[in-house]
Design a protein around this motif. Structure first.
Motif, mmCIF file in Angstrom:
data_model
loop_
_atom_site.group_PDB
_atom_site.id
_atom_site.type_symbol
_atom_site.label_atom_id
_atom_site.label_comp_id
_atom_site.label_asym_id
_atom_site.label_seq_id
_atom_site.Cartn_x
_atom_site.Cartn_y
_atom_site.Cartn_z
ATOM 1 N N ALA A 41 0.841 -1.209 0.000
ATOM 2 C CA ALA A 41 0.000 0.000 0.000
ATOM 3 C C ALA A 41 0.870 1.252 0.000
ATOM 4 O O ALA A 41 0.592 2.212 -0.722
ATOM 5 N N TRP A 42 1.938 1.252 0.795
ATOM 6 C CA TRP A 42 2.850 2.406 0.821
ATOM 7 C C TRP A 42 3.466 2.619 -0.559
ATOM 8 O O TRP A 42 3.522 3.746 -1.043
ATOM 9 N N LEU A 43 3.915 1.543 -1.185
ATOM 10 C CA LEU A 43 4.534 1.659 -2.506
ATOM 11 C C LEU A 43 3.549 2.203 -3.533
ATOM 12 O O LEU A 43 3.896 3.044 -4.364
ATOM 13 N N GLN A 44 2.303 1.744 -3.490
ATOM 14 C CA GLN A 44 1.289 2.196 -4.446
ATOM 15 C C GLN A 44 0.996 3.694 -4.303
ATOM 16 O O GLN A 44 0.556 4.334 -5.252
ATOM 17 N N GLN A 45 1.266 4.253 -3.126
ATOM 18 C CA GLN A 45 1.031 5.678 -2.894
ATOM 19 C C GLN A 45 2.169 6.553 -3.414
ATOM 20 O O GLN A 45 1.996 7.770 -3.513
ATOM 21 N N GLN A 46 3.290 5.963 -3.759
ATOM 22 C CA GLN A 46 4.429 6.736 -4.238
ATOM 23 C C GLN A 46 4.226 7.102 -5.703
ATOM 24 O O GLN A 46 3.807 6.272 -6.510
ATOM 25 N N SER A 47 4.554 8.315 -6.042
ATOM 26 C CA SER A 47 4.375 8.803 -7.407
ATOM 27 C C SER A 47 5.211 7.992 -8.391
ATOM 28 O O SER A 47 6.393 7.752 -8.170
#
Length: 103
Positions: A41-47
């Motif tokens: 989830a954290w990775l998916q939030q990164q541009s």
């Protein structure tokens, strides 16, 4: 650990792109299986970052696209600081010239 602050500072040295190439990078992230959802989830939030694959053993395949090489390095550095992440490794990097980059 004595001297570790020197290594940490060296790891965060800014690197700038010298051209207009699109940077396409792939990393493999190994996380504790119980933390896989939160790391993903954290990775998916990164541009410019997308999780392309995962397994229940704790591995994620991630693709990063950016016109700034520092942004790619920042994702790699920062994912390693996330709770439950054991390692993140660059496995592929390509520069796509502007004439080959299609939006």
């Amino acid at each position: 650990m004595p001297g570790s602050h020197v290594l940490e500072a060296a790891a965060m040295i800014p690197v700038q792109s010298l051209d207009d190439n699109l940077h396409v990078a792939s990393i493999v992230v190994h996380a504790q299986p119980a933390m896989l959802d939160s790391v993903s989830a954290w990775l998916q939030q990164q541009s410019g970052t997308e999780v392309y694959g995962r397994d229940d053993q704790g591995k994620l395949v991630v693709v990063i696209e950016s016109y700034n090489s520092q942004a790619v390095l920042n994702v790699i550095d920062n994912v390693q600081l996330q709770p439950g992440v054991l390692n993140a490794a660059l496995v592929y990097h390509e520069l796509v010239p502007p004439e080959e980059d299609t939006p």
